[in-house]
Design an enzyme around this catalytic site. Structure first.
Site, short mmCIF file in Angstrom:
data_model
loop_
_atom_site.label_atom_id
_atom_site.label_comp_id
_atom_site.label_asym_id
_atom_site.label_seq_id
_atom_site.Cartn_x
_atom_site.Cartn_y
_atom_site.Cartn_z
N LYS A 13 29.66 55.19 -19.02
CA LYS A 13 28.84 53.63 -19.06
C LYS A 13 29.15 53.25 -20.58
CE LYS A 13 24.88 54.95 -18.03
NZ LYS A 13 24.93 56.27 -17.74
N ARG A 88 16.78 50.79 -15.39
CA ARG A 88 17.16 52.30 -15.09
C ARG A 88 15.90 52.44 -13.78
NH1 ARG A 88 19.64 54.56 -19.53
NH2 ARG A 88 20.22 56.95 -19.16
N ARG A 123 31.14 66.58 -24.59
CA ARG A 123 30.75 65.33 -25.20
C ARG A 123 30.29 65.87 -26.70
NH1 ARG A 123 27.08 60.70 -23.64
NH2 ARG A 123 25.50 62.35 -23.06
N ARG A 156 25.08 66.44 -28.31
CA ARG A 156 23.82 65.47 -28.30
C ARG A 156 22.43 66.51 -27.57
NH1 ARG A 156 23.98 59.96 -25.23
NH2 ARG A 156 22.40 60.88 -23.69
N ARG A 167 18.51 65.45 -16.01
CA ARG A 167 18.83 63.97 -16.21
C ARG A 167 19.65 63.37 -14.79
NH1 ARG A 167 22.55 64.04 -21.11
NH2 ARG A 167 22.84 62.04 -20.62
P1 AP5 Z 1 29.64 58.28 -22.11
O1 AP5 Z 1 30.65 56.99 -22.01
O2 AP5 Z 1 29.08 58.65 -23.46
O3 AP5 Z 1 28.88 58.11 -20.70
P2 AP5 Z 1 27.48 57.43 -20.29
O4 AP5 Z 1 27.46 56.89 -19.22
O5 AP5 Z 1 27.34 56.34 -21.52
O6 AP5 Z 1 26.59 58.68 -20.68
P3 AP5 Z 1 25.15 58.98 -21.35
O7 AP5 Z 1 24.81 60.46 -21.27
O8 AP5 Z 1 25.17 58.26 -22.88
O9 AP5 Z 1 24.32 58.08 -20.44
P4 AP5 Z 1 22.73 58.34 -20.30
O10 AP5 Z 1 22.46 57.12 -19.39
O11 AP5 Z 1 22.47 59.62 -19.79
O12 AP5 Z 1 22.18 58.31 -21.67
P5 AP5 Z 1 21.51 57.24 -22.66
O13 AP5 Z 1 22.02 57.20 -24.02
O14 AP5 Z 1 21.59 55.77 -21.80
O15 AP5 Z 1 30.84 59.20 -21.48
C1 AP5 Z 1 30.17 60.66 -21.38
C2 AP5 Z 1 31.36 61.51 -22.00
O16 AP5 Z 1 32.70 61.69 -21.17
C3 AP5 Z 1 32.04 61.19 -23.32
O17 AP5 Z 1 32.34 62.57 -23.96
C4 AP5 Z 1 33.22 60.60 -23.08
O18 AP5 Z 1 34.19 60.70 -24.08
C5 AP5 Z 1 33.85 61.18 -21.75
N1 AP5 Z 1 34.42 60.27 -20.93
C6 AP5 Z 1 34.07 59.17 -20.71
N2 AP5 Z 1 34.81 58.46 -19.75
C7 AP5 Z 1 35.65 59.50 -19.19
C8 AP5 Z 1 36.62 59.61 -18.44
N3 AP5 Z 1 37.04 58.47 -17.58
N4 AP5 Z 1 37.52 60.68 -18.33
C9 AP5 Z 1 37.18 61.54 -18.78
N5 AP5 Z 1 36.05 61.69 -19.98
C10 AP5 Z 1 35.50 60.65 -20.11
O19 AP5 Z 1 19.96 57.61 -22.37
C11 AP5 Z 1 19.41 58.74 -23.04
C12 AP5 Z 1 18.03 58.99 -22.74
O20 AP5 Z 1 17.25 57.68 -23.40
C13 AP5 Z 1 17.67 58.90 -21.34
O21 AP5 Z 1 17.41 60.30 -20.70
C14 AP5 Z 1 16.11 58.28 -21.37
O22 AP5 Z 1 15.27 59.24 -22.01
C15 AP5 Z 1 16.17 57.33 -22.45
N6 AP5 Z 1 16.72 55.81 -22.03
C16 AP5 Z 1 17.58 55.31 -22.33
N7 AP5 Z 1 17.51 54.07 -21.71
C17 AP5 Z 1 16.47 53.98 -20.76
C18 AP5 Z 1 15.95 53.09 -19.87
N8 AP5 Z 1 16.49 51.96 -19.67
N9 AP5 Z 1 14.65 53.55 -19.27
C19 AP5 Z 1 13.92 54.63 -19.76
N10 AP5 Z 1 14.70 55.43 -20.48
C20 AP5 Z 1 15.72 55.08 -21.24
#
Ligand code: AP5
Length: 210
Positions: A13, A88, A123, A156, A167
């Protein structure tokens, strides 16, 4: 254009949000990045969020909704925005409706759980500016050093294998129901995440024009 990017942790994402941001000139808003910044700065929201984030649980709705509401009221959001990681839960989606926000499209990036575990193991994120890399798929030019700001890249905290499994469980229980929520409104488009970032980007940009 107001967009939502939906998908499991590590589906890509954040990576695609940056691509859309460049292509369409609208800001990418990651609640995860905002919360990590709040934790780093020790703000009240950050203090409330830290324990949940470290365990891979969702931060309570009221905390996240408050942060998001303030952010989308900022000037740079007036022509649209990309939400990465919000909503979410169904109550978060309902809160967006109550704010009077019209969502134009919801793009789900689908990646199977087995692929997610492998991706998140590789990552690396910049501890200075938060930029995201992958050891195999998106390496830094100099190993361990951010291309953008020169700070160190690190694993991370919530990318530890056991936390990734937690997760994914939370995603399937609490976030996946949003697919039905937006499908019923005719707004959901699914992109199958590819092995290469570039190919996923092509599909994502094509989905915007569908
Ligand atoms: P990346 O683009 O970083 O993936 P992502 O989907 O953004 O993954 P996240 O882990 O950041 O999402 P998340 O939803 O768990 O975490 P968030 O920070 O929102 O890609 C991942 C990896 O793959 C990278 O290394 C990239 O280079 C690689 N990659 C990407 N595309 C690729 C491809 N096509 N092929 C190969 N490699 C690829 O949330 C973290 C925490 O915050 C949550 O657990 C929660 O506690 C809290 N939180 C955040 N938002 C909320 C909410 N709305 N409500 C409640 N809690 C929340």
């Amino acid at each position: 254009m107001n967009l939502i990017l939906l998908g499991a942790p590590g589906a890509g994402k954040g990576t695609q949000a940056e691509v859309i941001c460049q292509a369409k000139g609208i800001p990418a808003i990651s609640t995860g990045n905002m919360l990590r910044e709040a934790v780093k700065n020790g703000t009240p929201s950050g203090l409330a969020a830290k324990g949940y984030m470290d365990k891979g649980e969702l931060v309570p709705d009221d905390v996240v909704i408050g942060i998001l509401k303030d952010r989308i009221a900022e000037e740079d959001c007036k022509n649209g925005f990309i939400l990465d990681g919000f909503p979410r839960t169904v109550p978060q989606a309902e809160a967006l409706d109550r704010m009077g926000v019209t969502i134009d499209k919801v793009i789900e990036i689908y990646v199977p759980d087995e692929t997610i575990a492998k991706r998140l193991g590789g990552r690396r994120v910049c501890e200075g500016c938060g930029a995201s890399y992958h050891l195999d798929y998106k390496p830094t030019r100099v190993e361990g050093v951010c291309d953008s700001c020169g700070s160190r890249t690190v694993i991370r905290k919530d990318d530890e294998p056991a936390t990734v499994l937690d997760r994914l469980k939370v995603y399937h229980e609490k976030t996946a129901p949003l697919k039905d929520f937006y499908f019923a409104q005719g707004k959901l488009v699914t992109v199958i995440g590819q092995e290469e970032v570039q190919k996923t980007s092509e599909l994502t940009l094509a989905a915007l024009d569908d």
